[in-house]
Design an enzyme around this catalytic site. Structure first.
Site, short mmCIF file in Angstrom:
data_model
loop_
_atom_site.label_atom_id
_atom_site.label_comp_id
_atom_site.label_asym_id
_atom_site.label_seq_id
_atom_site.Cartn_x
_atom_site.Cartn_y
_atom_site.Cartn_z
N PHE A 155 47.78 32.33 35.99
CA PHE A 155 46.79 31.59 36.02
C PHE A 155 45.83 31.82 34.92
CE2 PHE A 155 44.19 34.83 38.16
CZ PHE A 155 43.05 34.85 37.56
N LYS A 179 57.73 26.93 35.39
CA LYS A 179 57.00 26.88 36.61
C LYS A 179 55.69 27.58 36.36
CE LYS A 179 55.46 28.82 39.71
NZ LYS A 179 54.13 29.13 40.27
N GLU A 182 50.11 27.58 39.88
CA GLU A 182 49.79 26.19 40.78
C GLU A 182 48.14 26.33 40.94
OE1 GLU A 182 50.83 29.31 41.77
OE2 GLU A 182 50.66 29.57 43.60
N SER A 232 51.21 39.20 38.12
CA SER A 232 50.92 40.40 38.87
C SER A 232 52.00 41.44 38.90
CB SER A 232 50.10 40.27 40.19
OG SER A 232 51.32 39.70 40.96
N CYS A 287 44.47 40.09 31.07
CA CYS A 287 45.55 41.21 31.17
C CYS A 287 45.04 42.25 30.50
CB CYS A 287 46.97 40.90 31.37
SG CYS A 287 47.41 40.64 29.85
N GLU A 387 43.75 46.75 40.36
CA GLU A 387 43.39 45.77 39.22
C GLU A 387 42.35 44.84 39.66
OE1 GLU A 387 46.53 43.23 37.95
OE2 GLU A 387 45.51 43.12 35.79
P1 NAD Z 1 50.48 36.01 40.32
O1 NAD Z 1 51.39 37.32 40.36
O2 NAD Z 1 49.59 35.91 41.73
O3 NAD Z 1 51.15 34.87 40.12
C1 NAD Z 1 52.05 34.67 38.90
C2 NAD Z 1 53.08 33.62 39.23
O4 NAD Z 1 53.68 34.04 40.32
C3 NAD Z 1 52.65 32.28 39.56
O5 NAD Z 1 53.15 31.04 38.91
C4 NAD Z 1 52.56 32.09 40.98
O6 NAD Z 1 52.81 30.89 41.54
C5 NAD Z 1 53.78 33.02 41.45
N1 NAD Z 1 53.69 33.74 42.86
C6 NAD Z 1 52.53 33.93 43.32
N2 NAD Z 1 52.95 34.72 44.60
C7 NAD Z 1 54.12 34.85 44.75
C8 NAD Z 1 55.11 35.20 45.77
N3 NAD Z 1 54.70 35.79 46.78
N4 NAD Z 1 56.69 35.12 45.37
C9 NAD Z 1 56.96 34.64 44.22
N5 NAD Z 1 55.97 34.16 43.15
C10 NAD Z 1 54.77 34.20 43.68
O7 NAD Z 1 49.45 36.41 39.11
P2 NAD Z 1 47.93 35.55 38.92
O8 NAD Z 1 47.16 36.12 39.85
O9 NAD Z 1 48.24 34.15 38.67
O10 NAD Z 1 47.65 36.39 37.26
C11 NAD Z 1 47.06 37.49 37.26
C12 NAD Z 1 47.84 38.62 37.03
O11 NAD Z 1 48.90 38.57 36.12
C13 NAD Z 1 47.19 39.89 36.88
O12 NAD Z 1 48.02 41.19 37.44
C14 NAD Z 1 47.35 40.00 35.39
O13 NAD Z 1 47.35 41.55 34.80
C15 NAD Z 1 48.76 39.55 35.19
N6 NAD Z 1 49.02 39.16 33.67
C16 NAD Z 1 49.76 40.03 33.06
C17 NAD Z 1 50.14 39.77 31.63
C18 NAD Z 1 50.74 40.62 30.75
O14 NAD Z 1 51.30 40.14 29.63
N7 NAD Z 1 51.25 41.99 31.22
C19 NAD Z 1 49.38 38.52 31.12
C20 NAD Z 1 48.54 37.82 31.86
C21 NAD Z 1 48.37 38.05 33.32
#
Ligand code: NAD
Length: 503
Positions: A155, A179, A182, A232, A287, A387
């Protein structure tokens, strides 16, 4: 939840058409400053995901053979369209995500840079050739697209991270199923519309929406060849394991706990400004946000100055002029961050500045937390181990640079780090010894520009190759090595043993 006719719905993009989902499952997209429902996003059905993949597979048959110059020109046009629509894109992004308009433009701009890079694909997707590897024999390589590739995005950068993915995948001759998060898919959809306007043919880019089920369907789908994930560590590790087991190429860029080290010889005013911006900007939801600062030696006396600097930042809705810190993305994020601040207090850290429950006139229902600082933080505390993903900075101390480096290298995450100093020798020692992917020297958020690749160490990354830059050309292509010889019509006979011919 069913849809109400008065609230707009986010569409799926399948085979070049923006279509309404037939799903029963919908989620509200909410403005985090006001709680206004902006739109509803569908959780695509299994059949809709299959159709998106089938369209991408079909489109691959022609797109893979489209001349490299034609592919390049699509992205030349696309970069122009993104520039022309920058203000509108930033406004959509701020409304659904919360970051300030300036930051939202930055989000789009960092993605735009990758699009510009994709427009130079003619210089990037080049093979190698060795002449006369044996008598009359040449060897060369082709970098061929894989087929249908997929991207799953978080997000916090709803413009930049989708643009890390599909432009380079498509420029290298693949087709794509995206994808988006959401929580804030609307700016991503506007970018998809502009991609079609720029000339991305039907089926080459498809977008499906959803949560865990959609992600799992992508990981398992036999016709998807590669998956790029950003999010994440918890979800990324799951995606990596599941998609790898299904035989796919996978890259996962994941969670972080980014530390900065401040040496006593650092430029004080510049350092304090940089720390405050990197810790609290975008409400700490980057991130690469700084979440820990380690003050070394006499720099430990700077805590009151850092607190004073943090107090100058203005908390307000992202659309308001002069805002430094906007709202967190959701009520759930607000509860999580507030809960972690409470745990920090309970576990014995000193709350130097409490940003909870700020008063924001006109936006009383927003998910706001102001800059928050803890000192006396130790590695066992929850606020250090987790985090937080909010505007919370943990202050730690160390006697020497080596002690600070050891602390960072002992943390499971290795996304970004920075050192503030005037000493070249200290900086060189730091860059040699630190085990973190992105390293800044007097640069607090050292995100690489697109001619390099984003990377990460340890728990922050899985997979060998990173997004964008040169590495992603390898990620999205299969190397084929051709060894070639042509017989002269006048040559007759020759040894039967073919291995001899290569000498
Ligand atoms: P998230 O992991 O909750 O969601 C990421 C994606 O995974 C979304 O599209 C979501 O729909 C999907 N998802 C969520 N739960 C799921 C599940 N149980 N099974 C399968 N798919 C699932 O992450 P977020 O909260 O949207 O973003 C923040 C996180 O992203 C932080 O941890 C941040 O550090 C990380 N991030 C990392 C980078 C990088 O380049 N290392 C860049 C941006 C964000």
């Amino acid at each position: 939840m069913t849809t109400s006719p008065s609230i707009p719905t986010v569409k799926l993009l399948i085979g070049g058409e923006f279509v309404e989902s037939t799903t029963e499952q919908w989620r509200d997209i909410v403005n985090p400053a006001t709680q206004e429902v902006l739109a509803r996003v569908p959780f695509a059905t299994a059949d809709e995901i299959d159709r998106a993949v089938a369209n991408a597979k079909d489109a691959f048959r022609t797109w893979r053979k489209t001349p490299i110059g034609a592919r390049s020109r699509v992205f030349l046009k696309y970069q122009q369209l993104i520039r022309e629509n920058m203000k509108e894109l930033a406004a959509i992004l701020t409304a659904e995500q919360g970051k300030t308009l300036a930051d939202a433009e930055g989000d789009v701009f960092r993605g735009l840079e990758v699009v510009e890079h994709a427009a130079g694909i003619g210089n990037l997707q080049l093979g190698e050739l060795a002449n006369n590897v044996a008598s009359g024999v040449d060897t060369y390589t082709l970098l061929q697209p894989l087929g249908v590739c997929a991207g799953i995005t978080p997000f916090n950068f709803p413009a930049m991270i989708p643009l890390w993915m599909f432009p380079m995948a498509i420029a290298t001759g693949n087709t794509f199923v995206l994808k988006p998060s959401e929580q804030d898919p609307m700016v991503t959809m506007r970018l998809a519309e502009l991609a079609l306007e720029a000339g991305v043919p039907p089926g080459v880019l498809n977008v499906v929406h959803g949560g865990a089920d959609a992600v799992n369907a992508i990981c398992d789908h036999p016709d998807i060849k590669a998956v790029s994930f950003v999010g994440s560590t918890r979800v990324g590790t799951h995606v990596y394991n599941r998609a790898s087991q299904a035989g796919k190429r996978v890259q996962c860029m994941m969670g972080a706990k980014n530390h900065a080290i401040v040496l006593p010889d650092a430029h004080k005013e510049q350092t304090l400004n940089n720390l405050a911006g990197a810790a609290f900007g975008a409400a700490g939801q980057r991130c690469m946000a700084l979440s820990v600062v380690i003050l070394v030696g006499e720099a430990q006396a700077w805590i009151p100055d850092l607190v004073a600097k943090a107090q100058t930042l203005k908390v307000n809705a992202g659309v308001e002029a002069g805002t430094d810190v906007g709202p967190l993305v959701s009520c759930a994020a607000l509860d999580r961050v507030s809960g972690l601040i409470e745990r920090g207090v309970q576990e014995g850290a000193r709350l130097e500045l409490d940003g909870r429950n700020p008063s924001v006139a006109g936006y009383e229902n927003g998910n706001f937390v102001g800059p928050t600082l803890f000192s006396g933080v130790t590695p066992e505390m929850s606020i250090y181990r987790e985090e937080i993903f909010g505007p919370v900075l943990c202050i730690m101390t160390a006697a020497t640079l080596d002690d600070a480096i050891a602390l960072i290298n002992a943390n499971p995450n290795g996304n970004g780090t920075a050192l503030f100093t005037r000493s070249g020798a200290a900086a060189r020692h730091f860059q040699e010894e630190i085990d973190v992917g992105q390293v800044g020297i007097n640069v607090p958020i050292p995100v690489p520009v697109p001619m390099f690749s984003f990377t990460g160490s340890r728990a922050s990354k899985l997979g060998d190759l990173g997004p964008y830059g040169k590495q992603v050309v390898q990620f999205y292509t299969q190397t084929k090595t051709i060894t070639e010889r042509w017989f002269d019509e006048n040559e007759v006979g020759g040894p039967v043993n073919t291995t001899i011919n290569l000498k």
